[in-house]
Motif scaffolding. Structure first.
Motif, mmCIF file in Angstrom:
data_model
loop_
_atom_site.group_PDB
_atom_site.id
_atom_site.type_symbol
_atom_site.label_atom_id
_atom_site.label_comp_id
_atom_site.label_asym_id
_atom_site.label_seq_id
_atom_site.Cartn_x
_atom_site.Cartn_y
_atom_site.Cartn_z
ATOM 1 N N LEU A 7 8.623 10.880 122.921
ATOM 2 C CA LEU A 7 9.890 11.507 123.273
ATOM 3 C C LEU A 7 10.954 10.442 123.539
ATOM 4 C CD1 LEU A 7 8.811 14.320 125.744
ATOM 5 C CD2 LEU A 7 9.375 14.548 123.334
ATOM 6 N N GLU A 8 12.187 10.727 123.153
ATOM 7 C CA GLU A 8 13.286 9.852 123.510
ATOM 8 C C GLU A 8 13.711 10.148 124.946
ATOM 9 O OE1 GLU A 8 16.436 10.148 120.689
ATOM 10 O OE2 GLU A 8 15.109 9.943 118.957
ATOM 11 N N THR A 9 14.497 9.246 125.515
ATOM 12 C CA THR A 9 14.914 9.406 126.910
ATOM 13 C C THR A 9 15.639 10.728 127.137
ATOM 14 O OG1 THR A 9 15.119 7.006 127.101
ATOM 15 C CG2 THR A 9 16.212 8.345 128.780
ATOM 16 N N VAL A 10 16.515 11.119 126.213
ATOM 17 C CA VAL A 10 17.266 12.363 126.393
ATOM 18 C C VAL A 10 16.344 13.579 126.265
ATOM 19 C CG1 VAL A 10 17.935 12.549 123.952
ATOM 20 C CG2 VAL A 10 19.359 13.605 125.734
ATOM 21 N N ASP A 11 15.308 13.499 125.420
ATOM 22 C CA ASP A 11 14.335 14.598 125.321
ATOM 23 C C ASP A 11 13.649 14.808 126.672
ATOM 24 O OD1 ASP A 11 14.815 14.838 122.553
ATOM 25 O OD2 ASP A 11 13.351 13.272 122.115
ATOM 26 N N GLU A 12 13.224 13.695 127.271
ATOM 27 C CA GLU A 12 12.552 13.781 128.562
ATOM 28 C C GLU A 12 13.503 14.317 129.630
ATOM 29 O OE1 GLU A 12 10.212 10.955 131.816
ATOM 30 O OE2 GLU A 12 10.520 10.245 129.752
ATOM 31 N N ALA A 13 14.765 13.888 129.563
ATOM 32 C CA ALA A 13 15.744 14.356 130.553
ATOM 33 C C ALA A 13 15.952 15.871 130.448
ATOM 34 C CB ALA A 13 17.067 13.621 130.345
ATOM 35 N N VAL A 14 16.032 16.394 129.214
ATOM 36 C CA VAL A 14 16.175 17.844 129.024
ATOM 37 C C VAL A 14 14.956 18.570 129.576
ATOM 38 C CG1 VAL A 14 16.263 19.677 127.278
ATOM 39 C CG2 VAL A 14 17.721 17.649 127.037
ATOM 40 N N TYR A 15 13.753 18.040 129.305
ATOM 41 C CA TYR A 15 12.515 18.658 129.789
ATOM 42 C C TYR A 15 12.513 18.705 131.318
ATOM 43 C CZ TYR A 15 7.483 19.222 130.621
ATOM 44 O OH TYR A 15 6.250 19.653 131.058
ATOM 45 N N ARG A 16 12.914 17.600 131.949
ATOM 46 C CA ARG A 16 12.928 17.555 133.409
ATOM 47 C C ARG A 16 13.941 18.547 133.990
ATOM 48 N NH1 ARG A 16 10.115 13.437 135.751
ATOM 49 N NH2 ARG A 16 9.339 11.800 134.368
ATOM 50 N N GLU A 17 15.119 18.654 133.364
ATOM 51 C CA GLU A 17 16.118 19.610 133.835
ATOM 52 C C GLU A 17 15.584 21.032 133.753
ATOM 53 O OE1 GLU A 17 19.001 19.316 135.240
ATOM 54 O OE2 GLU A 17 19.182 17.138 135.139
ATOM 55 N N MET A 18 14.863 21.337 132.678
ATOM 56 C CA MET A 18 14.315 22.681 132.515
ATOM 57 C C MET A 18 13.228 22.966 133.542
ATOM 58 S SD MET A 18 14.161 22.977 128.370
ATOM 59 C CE MET A 18 13.625 24.700 128.414
ATOM 60 N N LEU A 47 11.025 19.535 121.607
ATOM 61 C CA LEU A 47 10.119 19.926 122.685
ATOM 62 C C LEU A 47 9.285 21.138 122.295
ATOM 63 C CD1 LEU A 47 12.593 19.476 125.684
ATOM 64 C CD2 LEU A 47 10.575 18.066 125.213
ATOM 65 N N PHE A 48 9.889 22.057 121.564
ATOM 66 C CA PHE A 48 9.155 23.231 121.102
ATOM 67 C C PHE A 48 8.059 22.822 120.118
ATOM 68 C CE2 PHE A 48 8.489 26.894 118.285
ATOM 69 C CZ PHE A 48 8.212 27.890 119.228
ATOM 70 N N GLU A 49 8.399 21.885 119.217
ATOM 71 C CA GLU A 49 7.411 21.405 118.240
ATOM 72 C C GLU A 49 6.236 20.734 118.942
ATOM 73 O OE1 GLU A 49 7.071 18.188 114.563
ATOM 74 O OE2 GLU A 49 9.008 18.604 115.482
ATOM 75 N N LEU A 50 6.517 20.022 120.030
ATOM 76 C CA LEU A 50 5.474 19.346 120.791
ATOM 77 C C LEU A 50 4.788 20.270 121.791
ATOM 78 C CD1 LEU A 50 7.264 15.942 121.499
ATOM 79 C CD2 LEU A 50 5.415 16.371 119.859
ATOM 80 N N ARG A 51 5.221 21.530 121.836
ATOM 81 C CA ARG A 51 4.640 22.548 122.710
ATOM 82 C C ARG A 51 4.852 22.228 124.179
ATOM 83 N NH1 ARG A 51 -1.361 23.271 120.978
ATOM 84 N NH2 ARG A 51 -1.219 25.131 122.291
ATOM 85 N N LEU A 52 5.981 21.558 124.474
ATOM 86 C CA LEU A 52 6.354 21.305 125.856
ATOM 87 C C LEU A 52 7.282 22.390 126.398
ATOM 88 C CD1 LEU A 52 6.896 17.438 125.838
ATOM 89 C CD2 LEU A 52 5.052 18.710 126.929
ATOM 90 N N VAL A 53 7.848 23.181 125.505
ATOM 91 C CA VAL A 53 8.592 24.362 125.919
ATOM 92 C C VAL A 53 8.104 25.538 125.082
ATOM 93 C CG1 VAL A 53 10.642 23.031 126.570
ATOM 94 C CG2 VAL A 53 10.496 24.026 124.284
ATOM 95 N N GLN A 54 8.291 26.735 125.603
ATOM 96 C CA GLN A 54 7.884 27.927 124.874
ATOM 97 C C GLN A 54 8.920 29.027 125.087
ATOM 98 O OE1 GLN A 54 4.074 28.523 126.676
ATOM 99 N NE2 GLN A 54 4.884 29.757 128.359
ATOM 100 N N PHE A 63 14.255 29.494 126.201
ATOM 101 C CA PHE A 63 13.080 28.632 126.305
ATOM 102 C C PHE A 63 12.750 28.329 127.761
ATOM 103 C CE2 PHE A 63 14.642 27.477 122.025
ATOM 104 C CZ PHE A 63 13.474 27.721 121.311
ATOM 105 N N LEU A 64 11.460 28.194 128.037
ATOM 106 C CA LEU A 64 10.971 27.812 129.350
ATOM 107 C C LEU A 64 10.106 26.556 129.218
ATOM 108 C CD1 LEU A 64 9.815 31.299 130.684
ATOM 109 C CD2 LEU A 64 11.972 30.114 131.195
ATOM 110 N N ALA A 65 10.199 25.662 130.189
ATOM 111 C CA ALA A 65 9.389 24.439 130.166
ATOM 112 C C ALA A 65 7.942 24.767 130.510
ATOM 113 C CB ALA A 65 9.946 23.424 131.151
ATOM 114 N N VAL A 66 7.023 24.157 129.790
ATOM 115 C CA VAL A 66 5.600 24.313 130.070
ATOM 116 C C VAL A 66 5.251 23.465 131.290
ATOM 117 C CG1 VAL A 66 3.284 23.832 129.165
ATOM 118 C CG2 VAL A 66 5.045 24.795 127.674
ATOM 119 N N GLU A 67 4.339 23.957 132.126
ATOM 120 C CA GLU A 67 3.915 23.238 133.320
ATOM 121 C C GLU A 67 3.449 21.819 132.945
ATOM 122 O OE1 GLU A 67 1.391 21.645 136.278
ATOM 123 O OE2 GLU A 67 0.542 22.470 134.449
ATOM 124 N N PRO A 68 3.837 20.760 133.703
ATOM 125 C CA PRO A 68 3.608 19.368 133.285
ATOM 126 C C PRO A 68 2.172 19.016 132.944
ATOM 127 C CG PRO A 68 5.105 19.433 135.143
ATOM 128 C CD PRO A 68 4.616 20.839 134.947
#
Length: 325
Positions: A7-18, A47-54, A63-68
């Motif tokens: 993941l790039e830094t901005v991808d991780e930042a979006v995941y954390r915000e969610m 994130l959806f492709e990596l199944r980190l959000v659904q 979309f909702l973030a998947v539990e870490p």
């Protein structure tokens, strides 16, 4: 942490915000991160492709973030599958590379850095000479899974001779040897003698490299009894040494007491690794497990040494590969 998983830094930042604010929409996330809504949507696609959000069941299109912990396990599983595929491709390339050498061996004169050894006896004699004369290191690929009794006796003899003089010995075998008592016994013996043994999912044909100066490879990878080529000279050995080191870095250490034990971790060690894999620091993991930070750090340092890991993230990845988590 997630940058190391692709993941790039901005991808991780979006995941954390969610994770922190599930009710936020694309516009709000973009505003918080000082980026554009289109960039956030691109991150969501990844994130959806990596199944980190659904997608939400209650609100389709949201979309909702998947539990870490679940998300990390999915990422580790994906990376494990990709690693196995890279190892397979690398092994295929190495096998082609060695077959090229073998095919060229019949056309190279004895003065060209390639010597042809016919039959098992000739190969064993040369291995004895190399073990006797080694001064720095002996590196070995051990493909084929479970080894024959004769091959293991010869390996113990040659390796013992080198180890007795302080020569470093590193061997890479297939993961399947962890289930073979005789081969595993050799691997345990080697580590007890201060040698090193690692396993990987796939390997090129058998190869022995001594002191960076001489290498033995089979004439026919499918029938090692035919004989071998003895290679010398920097031009021939440099790529073989590089291939060994690349394979070594991706291989899993044998571990204390030998791999193949039914449960290589204590409950405390497994719980600590699980916490670290979920993103906890040593201190927060210690609070979760009700132990002192010093105990958590000491246990984690021991686990990293056992796994041959240089970081806590790498320890989690290797533990997942070995099925410890």
């Amino acid at each position: 942490m997630l940058v190391a998983l692709g993941l790039e830094t901005v991808d991780e930042a979006v995941y954390r915000e969610m994770l922190e604010s599930p009710a936020l929409g694309v516009e709000e996330i973009a505003a918080r991160l000082a980026t554009t809504p289109d960039r956030v949507r691109a991150c969501l696609d990844k994130l959806f492709e990596l199944r980190l959000v659904q997608e939400s069941f209650e609100a389709p299109g949201r979309f909702l973030a998947v539990e870490p912990a679940t998300g990390l396990q999915r990422l580790l599983a994906r990376q494990h599958a990709e690693l196995i595929e890279r190892q397979r491709q690398m092994a295929d390339s190495q096998a082609s590379f060695l077959r090229m050498f073998a095919g060229a061996g019949a056309r190279v004169s004895s003065g060209g850095g390639v010597e042809r050894l016919e039959g098992v006896d000739a190969v064993q004699r040369r291995l004895q000479e190399l073990a006797r004369d080694a001064v720095r290191e002996v590196l070995t690929f051990m493909p084929g899974g479970a080894q024959s009794a004769a091959a293991l006796r010869a390996a113990r003899h040659h390796d013992g001779q080198a180890l007795g003089r302080g020569v470093a010995v590193r061997v890479i075998g297939l993961e399947g040897v962890r289930g073979d008592a005789a081969t595993l016994g050799y691997a345990r013996w080697l580590t007890e003698q201060r040698g090193e043994f690692r396993t990987t999912a796939s390997l090129p044909p058998r190869m022995v490299l001594v002191d960076g100066a001489t290498a033995l490879i089979p004439l026919d990878p499918e029938d090692t009894r035919r004989g071998a080529l003895c290679l010398s000279g920097p031009a021939l050995l440099a790529p073989l040494l590089a291939l060994f080191e690349q394979t070594w870095e991706r291989a899993a250490p044998l571990g204390p007491g030998g791999a193949g034990d039914p449960d290589p971790l204590s409950d405390h060690e497994r719980a600590l690794l699980t916490c670290i894999a979920q993103g906890h620091t040593d201190e927060s993991a210690a609070r979760q497990l009700h132990v002192s930070p010093r105990t958590a750090r000491r246990t984690m340092a021991s686990l990293m040494e056992r796994l041959g890991a240089r970081s806590r993230f790498e320890a989690g990845l290797k533990a997942a590969r070995l099925g410890w988590l």
